[in-house]
Scaffold this motif. Structure first.
Motif, PDB file in Angstrom:
ATOM      1  N   GLU A 159      47.108  39.476  50.016  1.00  0.00           N
ATOM      2  CA  GLU A 159      47.518  40.054  48.654  1.00  0.00           C
ATOM      3  C   GLU A 159      46.759  41.446  48.423  1.00  0.00           C
ATOM      4  N   LEU A 160      47.625  42.127  47.763  1.00  0.00           N
ATOM      5  CA  LEU A 160      46.974  43.790  47.517  1.00  0.00           C
ATOM      6  C   LEU A 160      46.428  43.777  46.274  1.00  0.00           C
ATOM      7  N   ASN A 161      45.449  44.713  45.841  1.00  0.00           N
ATOM      8  CA  ASN A 161      45.013  45.138  44.631  1.00  0.00           C
ATOM      9  C   ASN A 161      45.989  45.353  43.785  1.00  0.00           C
ATOM     10  N   THR A 162      45.962  44.736  42.521  1.00  0.00           N
ATOM     11  CA  THR A 162      46.981  45.292  41.451  1.00  0.00           C
ATOM     12  C   THR A 162      46.117  45.373  40.156  1.00  0.00           C
ATOM     13  N   ARG A 163      46.746  46.231  39.240  1.00  0.00           N
ATOM     14  CA  ARG A 163      46.177  46.562  37.966  1.00  0.00           C
ATOM     15  C   ARG A 163      46.633  45.481  37.051  1.00  0.00           C
ATOM     16  N   PRO A 164      45.790  44.921  36.378  1.00  0.00           N
ATOM     17  CA  PRO A 164      46.188  43.964  35.361  1.00  0.00           C
ATOM     18  C   PRO A 164      47.069  44.194  34.398  1.00  0.00           C
ATOM     19  N   MET A 165      48.215  43.347  33.952  1.00  0.00           N
ATOM     20  CA  MET A 165      49.294  43.685  32.991  1.00  0.00           C
ATOM     21  C   MET A 165      48.755  42.587  32.058  1.00  0.00           C
ATOM     22  N   VAL A 166      48.906  43.266  30.675  1.00  0.00           N
ATOM     23  CA  VAL A 166      48.320  42.395  29.392  1.00  0.00           C
ATOM     24  C   VAL A 166      49.273  42.800  28.277  1.00  0.00           C
ATOM     25  N   ASP A 167      49.499  41.738  27.677  1.00  0.00           N
ATOM     26  CA  ASP A 167      50.341  41.844  26.309  1.00  0.00           C
ATOM     27  C   ASP A 167      49.317  41.696  25.008  1.00  0.00           C
TER      28      ASP A 167
END
Ligand SMILES: [Mn+2]
Length: 334
Positions: free
Chosen positions: A252-260
């Motif tokens: 797994e790679l670091n990703t930025r959180p996606m939020v609604d």
């Protein structure tokens, strides 16, 4: 044992404008960071080959500066001694832009249906593949495959950038349509099949060989918001019966959180800016936020959401996007 690093759908150049009027955080560098991370870990983990499953770039017409930035990155890692094999994807229109940098002897790009041979620790490895076929791949696949080399005693790998029967994205499974490869037509002599195109990582099987989608290295849309992002490390081992995938590891790679964030309770209040700002304070500071409406038929004043106002409310560390549901609301008012 032969060790492979497989990544795809890096979409380099996405959200990376060269000149911008407004200084704000862009997502473009996130895609470069994760791509570099994969290449770096492939070197550190002593991979024998790096395979890119396509959509190296985010589209076909790319500014020269971004082409150079991408190829300089590839050149740098090819120069560290590991062959890098790339299959052009649909976002490249099945052809990678030309550059002198691609002439590095360790860079291999499929220009047509063809096979590249490697000798690694005395073993012959054949990597076969073909650039993305946009239309009617199902009808063409058997003929394409017939033009590729395959020899039983070698390690045979097929690489493509296509949807294959059974591959999935959120809420949809690709099956038996003209633009989907028939999984039962994949030659059973391939020891491994790798594909780009589907952004969700997954492994399919037809009982013959593992068929691996590494997925994208970062989220290209909110459709992927709940999917982990990364790449695969695959160890192929020669047994009495032939080559087998002995170990398949998703890294797994670091990703930025996606939020609604839903605006229903906020948008019509006089202090909506403050209320929205309070919502943002609850989030990780590098969040990618989508503003949405739960109730799409209500009468709300979404015209308040001007870029100018939102820029003030959102911290520089975040990105935001407006859901289509907001425009639906707006239209209803007109
Ligand atoms: Mn893609």
């Amino acid at each position: 044992m032969i060790k492979l690093t497989f990544l795809s759908d890096t979409h380099l150049g996405f959200d990376l404008p060269l000149r911008t009027r407004v200084q704000k955080r862009r997502r473009g560098e996130d895609f470069f960071t994760n791509t570099r991370q994969v290449l770096e870990q492939a070197i550190a983990g002593k991979s024998d080959l790096i395979i890119h499953g396509g959509d190296l770039f985010f589209r076909s017409k790319i500014p020269a500066q971004i082409i150079d930035k991408v190829y300089t990155l590839l050149f740098e890692y090819a120069d560290r001694g590991i062959p890098i094999i790339i299959v052009p994807g649909n976002h490249e229109r099945s052809v990678l832009p030309q550059s002198i940098l691609l002439n590095h002897p360790n860079l291999y790009v499929f220009q047509q249906a063809e096979s590249f041979e490697f000798i690694i620790r005395g073993e012959k490895i054949i990597i076969s593949g073909f650039p993305n076929i946009r239309h009617e791949v199902r009808a063409k696949f058997v003929d394409i495959q017939a033009g590729l080399q395959i020899k039983k005693q070698n390690l045979n790998i097929l690489v493509m950038h296509q949807a294959i029967d059974g591959s999935q994205i959120v809420g949809y499974t690709f099956r038996a349509t003209p633009d989907v490869v028939n999984i039962h037509e994949i030659d059973n002599r391939y020891d491994l099949v790798l594909s780009g195109h589907i952004h969700r990582r997954q492994i399919l099987t037809n009982g013959m060989q593992p068929i691996i989608y590494s997925g994208s290295v970062e989220r290209t849309s909110f459709q992927e918001m709940s999917e982990p992002k990364g790449y695969y490390e695959i160890e192929m081992v020669k047994k009495n019966t032939g080559w087998r995938a002995d170990k398949i590891t998703f890294l797994e790679l670091n990703t930025r959180p996606m939020v609604d964030i839903y605006l229903d309770e906020i948008i019509d209040k006089i202090n909506w800016q403050m209320l929205l700002s309070d919502e943002l304070k609850k989030l990780a500071e590098d969040s990618i936020v989508r503003l949405k409406m739960q109730n799409k038929t209500g009468k709300f004043d979404c015209s308040r959401l001007t870029a100018e106002k939102l820029r003030v409310i959102f911290p520089d560390t975040m990105n935001y996007t407006l859901s289509r549901s907001l425009f639906a609301v707006k239209q209803e008012q007109e």
